[in-house]
Design an enzyme around this catalytic site. Structure first.
Site, PDB file in Angstrom:
ATOM      1  N   LYS A  49       0.817  -1.211   0.000  1.00  0.00           N
ATOM      2  CA  LYS A  49       0.000   0.000   0.000  1.00  0.00           C
ATOM      3  C   LYS A  49       0.855   1.267   0.000  1.00  0.00           C
ATOM      4  O   LYS A  49       0.397   2.331  -0.411  1.00  0.00           O
ATOM      5  CB  LYS A  49      -0.970   0.001   1.179  1.00  0.00           C
ATOM      6  CG  LYS A  49      -1.858  -1.240   1.271  1.00  0.00           C
ATOM      7  CD  LYS A  49      -2.533  -1.562  -0.032  1.00  0.00           C
ATOM      8  CE  LYS A  49      -3.455  -2.766  -0.010  1.00  0.00           C
ATOM      9  NZ  LYS A  49      -2.902  -4.050   0.435  1.00  0.00           N
ATOM     10  N   TYR A 263     -11.812 -14.601   3.156  1.00  0.00           N
ATOM     11  CA  TYR A 263     -10.848 -13.572   3.534  1.00  0.00           C
ATOM     12  C   TYR A 263     -10.428 -13.708   5.003  1.00  0.00           C
ATOM     13  O   TYR A 263     -11.281 -13.751   5.895  1.00  0.00           O
ATOM     14  CB  TYR A 263     -11.466 -12.186   3.303  1.00  0.00           C
ATOM     15  CG  TYR A 263     -10.562 -11.054   3.722  1.00  0.00           C
ATOM     16  CD1 TYR A 263      -9.536 -10.620   2.883  1.00  0.00           C
ATOM     17  CD2 TYR A 263     -10.710 -10.439   4.956  1.00  0.00           C
ATOM     18  CE1 TYR A 263      -8.686  -9.600   3.267  1.00  0.00           C
ATOM     19  CE2 TYR A 263      -9.864  -9.413   5.351  1.00  0.00           C
ATOM     20  CZ  TYR A 263      -8.859  -9.004   4.504  1.00  0.00           C
ATOM     21  OH  TYR A 263      -8.015  -7.998   4.895  1.00  0.00           O
ATOM     22  N   TYR A 289      -2.749 -12.640   3.056  1.00  0.00           N
ATOM     23  CA  TYR A 289      -2.530 -12.421   1.622  1.00  0.00           C
ATOM     24  C   TYR A 289      -1.371 -13.248   1.063  1.00  0.00           C
ATOM     25  O   TYR A 289      -1.580 -14.155   0.257  1.00  0.00           O
ATOM     26  CB  TYR A 289      -2.228 -10.942   1.352  1.00  0.00           C
ATOM     27  CG  TYR A 289      -3.313 -10.002   1.785  1.00  0.00           C
ATOM     28  CD1 TYR A 289      -4.380  -9.708   0.941  1.00  0.00           C
ATOM     29  CD2 TYR A 289      -3.285  -9.380   3.026  1.00  0.00           C
ATOM     30  CE1 TYR A 289      -5.382  -8.824   1.326  1.00  0.00           C
ATOM     31  CE2 TYR A 289      -4.278  -8.500   3.423  1.00  0.00           C
ATOM     32  CZ  TYR A 289      -5.321  -8.228   2.572  1.00  0.00           C
ATOM     33  OH  TYR A 289      -6.300  -7.370   2.959  1.00  0.00           O
TER      34      TYR A 289
HETATM   35  C1  PLP Z   1      -3.703  -5.255   0.383  1.00  0.00           C
HETATM   36  C2  PLP Z   1      -2.745  -6.380   0.325  1.00  0.00           C
HETATM   37  C3  PLP Z   1      -2.678  -7.204  -0.811  1.00  0.00           C
HETATM   38  C4  PLP Z   1      -3.636  -7.103  -1.957  1.00  0.00           C
HETATM   39  O1  PLP Z   1      -3.376  -6.035  -2.816  1.00  0.00           O
HETATM   40  P1  PLP Z   1      -4.595  -5.439  -3.678  1.00  0.00           P
HETATM   41  O2  PLP Z   1      -3.992  -4.351  -4.425  1.00  0.00           O
HETATM   42  O3  PLP Z   1      -5.612  -5.016  -2.673  1.00  0.00           O
HETATM   43  O4  PLP Z   1      -5.133  -6.533  -4.533  1.00  0.00           O
HETATM   44  C5  PLP Z   1      -1.721  -8.194  -0.841  1.00  0.00           C
HETATM   45  N1  PLP Z   1      -0.898  -8.377   0.194  1.00  0.00           N
HETATM   46  C6  PLP Z   1      -0.932  -7.634   1.307  1.00  0.00           C
HETATM   47  C7  PLP Z   1       0.003  -7.946   2.421  1.00  0.00           C
HETATM   48  C8  PLP Z   1      -1.866  -6.598   1.411  1.00  0.00           C
HETATM   49  O5  PLP Z   1      -1.902  -5.856   2.519  1.00  0.00           O
END
Ligand code: PLP
Length: 333
Positions: A49, A263, A289
């Site tokens: 992010k 999720y 993730y």
């Molecule tokens: C938000 C996030 C993702 C996913 O990325 P997107 O752009 O939302 O698809 C992947 N890995 C981590 C650790 C995240 O925080």
């Protein structure tokens, strides 16, 4: 191709390292493996992010904002990085948080990212029983306006055409790095959730005239919304950077089947992936993730999706701070 000059507020340590995963490759007897260390972007424990926020905060400051508002789950990495970015930019930060994941241990509710959000000075607004994150964002935005603030709303995951610019540049950075190290990449694999990372990478590869494939691993057990989101953000981002329509605009590559019950809910293959990557490479994946994304990559390798002379880059998008919130469920028993 040169990109238009978008407002940008520097936050990330760039370029992030591109690291070879030789012991994991040997263990899997698979293709050449590299990891792009976007967990090392440097802002308050890092993550993907941060790249998006350089452009989102840049846009906010450009518009004279005094406060940012964003939304996510209580263990959101996006929310934590937004809190840190706002602190660095001198903006107030308000968070609309919900608790969708069916885990209610005290570490999940108090530690990990949620601890850091508060440490970084953000104001958390937890959704009440009849509230949605969207309704909280609307309410907080109008409260801030009535207090004379200029609020700027950042969507879930920072995934719009502005945030995705961060991954347009990441694609360029990766290709330059590979070029300097004489590595020819065939395929990039990343976790996909709100879709901005994959959208930016697709647009970024296209504008560099690269035929590197970008596959997202669905970490939510999504029913089609993800495809739509990625297509939508890719299209708007392409428009913004002046990229003409092309083969890239056909449907994004998404690998499904690794999300388990949904999720934030760990799976057996996620726990295997986290433990393998930690013990073979000394690298910490996350329980929401990148653990599922690595489980997806491992599953693809085991099912023969890649030839052994191909080169795959896994994007480590961060998230390890959430390990502490999942401390009771990440060790292999
Ligand atoms: C938000 C996030 C993702 C996913 O990325 P997107 O752009 O939302 O698809 C992947 N890995 C981590 C650790 C995240 O925080």
């Amino acid at each position: 191709m040169t990109l238009p000059d978008f407002p940008r507020f520097r936050l990330a340590h760039l370029p992030t390292p591109l690291e070879r995963l030789e012991r994991l490759r040997k263990h899997l007897n698979g293709p050449r493996l590299f990891m792009k260390r976007d967990d090392c972007t440097g802002l308050a424990l890092g993550g993907n992010k941060t790249r998006k926020l350089e452009f989102l905060i840049g846009d906010a400051l450009n518009r004279g904002a005094t406060a940012v508002i964003t939304e996510g789950g209580v263990q959101s990495n996006h929310v934590r990085q937004t809190a840190a970015a706002a602190a660095k930019a001198g903006l107030k930060c308000h968070l609309a948080l919900d608790h969708r994941v069916p885990i209610d241990t005290s570490i999940y509710c108090e530690s990990g990212n949620f601890l850091l959000d508060r440490l970084l000075g953000a104001t958390a607004h937890l959704c009440g029983p009849n509230e949605t994150r969207a309704s909280v964002v609307t309410r907080v935005t109008s409260d801030l306006r009535s207090q004379g603030e200029v609020p700027y709303v950042i969507p879930t995951g920072g995934s719009n055409e502005i945030g995705a610019l961060g991954y347009v540049l990441a694609a360029r950075e990766l290709l330059q790095q590979a070029n300097e190290a004489d590595i020819s990449i065939d395929h990039v694999v990343a976790a996909a959730s709100s879709g901005g990372t994959q959208a930016g990478l697709i647009a970024g590869m296209a504008i560099e005239n690269s035929d590197v494939l970008v596959t997202g691993i669905d970490v939510e057990g999504d029913d089609g919304a993800l495809t739509f989101e990625i297509e939508n953000v890719t299209e708007r981002c392409a428009e913004r950077i002046g990229l003409a329509a092309g083969p890239w605009s056909s449907s994004p590559r998404i690998e499904r089947g690794y999300a388990g019950e949904g999720y934030g809910i760990p799976t057996v293959s996620l726990i295997e992936a986290i433990n393998l990557t930690a013990t073979l490479e000394g690298i910490l994946l996350d329980p929401v993730y990148t653990g599922k994304a690595m489980a997806g990559l491992i599953g693809m390798i085991r099912s023969g999706a890649f030839a052994t002379d191909q080169t795959i880059v896994f994007i480590h998008s961060g998230g390890a701070p959430a390990l502490f919130a999942y401390a009771d469920r990440v060790l292999e028993s």
